[in-house]
Design a protein around this motif. Structure first.
Motif, PDB file in Angstrom:
ATOM      1  N   ASP A 261      21.355  48.398 -25.273  1.00  0.00           N
ATOM      2  CA  ASP A 261      22.855  47.534 -25.424  1.00  0.00           C
ATOM      3  C   ASP A 261      23.486  47.441 -26.510  1.00  0.00           C
ATOM      4  O   ASP A 261      23.140  47.712 -27.043  1.00  0.00           O
TER       5      ASP A 261
ATOM      6  N   GLY B 151      19.444  50.604 -19.212  1.00  0.00           N
ATOM      7  CA  GLY B 151      20.444  50.042 -19.907  1.00  0.00           C
ATOM      8  C   GLY B 151      21.942  50.132 -18.121  1.00  0.00           C
ATOM      9  O   GLY B 151      20.915  50.487 -17.900  1.00  0.00           O
ATOM     10  N   HIS B 152      21.882  48.979 -18.755  1.00  0.00           N
ATOM     11  CA  HIS B 152      23.414  48.015 -17.450  1.00  0.00           C
ATOM     12  C   HIS B 152      24.351  48.633 -17.273  1.00  0.00           C
ATOM     13  O   HIS B 152      25.456  48.582 -18.727  1.00  0.00           O
TER      14      HIS B 152
ATOM     15  N   ILE C 239      25.299  52.420 -18.691  1.00  0.00           N
ATOM     16  CA  ILE C 239      25.298  52.777 -19.647  1.00  0.00           C
ATOM     17  C   ILE C 239      25.961  54.124 -19.781  1.00  0.00           C
ATOM     18  O   ILE C 239      26.307  54.802 -20.124  1.00  0.00           O
TER      19      ILE C 239
ATOM     20  N   ASP D  23      27.970  53.007 -22.423  1.00  0.00           N
ATOM     21  CA  ASP D  23      27.458  52.913 -24.257  1.00  0.00           C
ATOM     22  C   ASP D  23      26.882  54.556 -23.995  1.00  0.00           C
ATOM     23  O   ASP D  23      26.952  54.676 -25.647  1.00  0.00           O
TER      24      ASP D  23
ATOM     25  N   GLN E  45      25.571  42.652 -14.402  1.00  0.00           N
ATOM     26  CA  GLN E  45      24.127  42.026 -15.337  1.00  0.00           C
ATOM     27  C   GLN E  45      24.334  40.782 -15.319  1.00  0.00           C
ATOM     28  O   GLN E  45      23.167  39.865 -14.763  1.00  0.00           O
TER      29      GLN E  45
ATOM     30  N   ALA F  94      24.353  42.163 -27.665  1.00  0.00           N
ATOM     31  CA  ALA F  94      23.471  42.648 -27.338  1.00  0.00           C
ATOM     32  C   ALA F  94      21.992  42.232 -27.110  1.00  0.00           C
ATOM     33  O   ALA F  94      21.305  43.329 -26.225  1.00  0.00           O
TER      34      ALA F  94
ATOM     35  N   ASP G 252      21.885  40.207 -24.095  1.00  0.00           N
ATOM     36  CA  ASP G 252      22.092  41.033 -22.848  1.00  0.00           C
ATOM     37  C   ASP G 252      20.501  42.156 -22.177  1.00  0.00           C
ATOM     38  O   ASP G 252      19.818  42.271 -21.511  1.00  0.00           O
ATOM     39  N   VAL G 253      19.839  42.651 -23.744  1.00  0.00           N
ATOM     40  CA  VAL G 253      18.529  43.574 -23.130  1.00  0.00           C
ATOM     41  C   VAL G 253      17.601  42.651 -22.785  1.00  0.00           C
ATOM     42  O   VAL G 253      16.442  43.102 -21.805  1.00  0.00           O
TER      43      VAL G 253
END
Length: 244
Positions: free
Chosen positions: A18, A102-103, A105, A109, A154, A171, A174-175
């Protein structure tokens, strides 16, 4: 916690990543890059060249003062953009062609990451270190289409499926949360392959074919010991912000 399903069950390593940035535009700068694979993580900060947008600063807690970066008023150590990207490549190279997950992404991202890699002539090295990307936003929409969820953000998915609130818009948190969420979703290898894409194909329709993105299932190498172990997702009483 259950082991991650889908690609990892077939031997492919999974790396969740992220970015936190100065804003939501494609010209924004990276401020934080985090990645996690199993119990190991990478978490690095960068002093951005462009100014933090007010909305981004409010959501993430980042501020730049006199060429120093602060997170929630605490000074954080920073590296150059090149150092951060090279470290990310090294993290990925510990594994044999990992799948990067990733969400959201695909729309945000990855384009930001691709621009940074191109700027520093690191794209070829980065791409040779992975097998592809999977965006969990369209993946979750397909898997949970019968759940009548109001939002596929998310934070909402983590709350609905794991029953947790966490420190979103950091970040690393989040990951960690995404890794736990992916373990609960347990997508099949076929579904994972259908949602794979590369930086070259990310502007195409999400459901790319195996012909465009080969679905090789490599083995796994042990992680280097010097990367810091992560902890499980920490429940956090936080406001539910929109934004990054």
């Amino acid at each position: 916690m259950q082991s991650s399903a889908g690609a990892e069950e077939c031997g492919r390593s999974l790396v969740f990543f992220d970015l936190e940035t100065t804003g939501l535009g494609q010209s924004c700068d990276i401020v934080q890059l985090a990645a996690v694979s199993g119990g190991h993580s990478l978490n690095l900060y960068i002093i951005p060249r462009s100014r933090m947008q007010r909305g981004a600063a409010k959501v993430t807690g980042f501020r730049v003062r006199r060429q120093k970066l602060y997170l929630h008023r605490q000074l954080v150590l920073t590296n150059s953009l090149r150092e951060v990207l090279v470290s990310f490549i090294a993290f990925l190279q510990m594994l044999r062609s990992p799948l990067v997950i990733g969400h959201n992404i695909r729309r945000f991202d990855c384009p930001v990451l691709a621009r940074a890699l191109d700027e520093l002539d690191l794209r070829a090295e980065f791409e040779s270190s992975i097998s592809g990307y999977v965006d969990t936003l369209p993946l979750a929409r397909e898997m949970l289409k019968d759940r009548c969820l109001q939002s596929f953000r998310q934070e909402n998915l983590v709350k609905e499926l794991l029953g947790l609130n966490y420190k979103a818009h950091d970040a690393l948190e989040d990951v960690r949360a995404l890794q736990a969420l992916y373990s609960v979703l347990q997508p099949t290898p076929e579904l994972v392959c259908r949602h794979m894409f590369t930086l070259d194909t990310m502007e195409n329709k999400p459901a790319v074919t195996a012909a465009k993105v080969p679905c090789k299932i490599p083995g796994q190498r042990p992680l280097w010991e010097h990367f810091r172990p992560t902890v499980e997702v920490t429940e956090h009483k936080a406001e539910d912000h929109d934004g990054l």
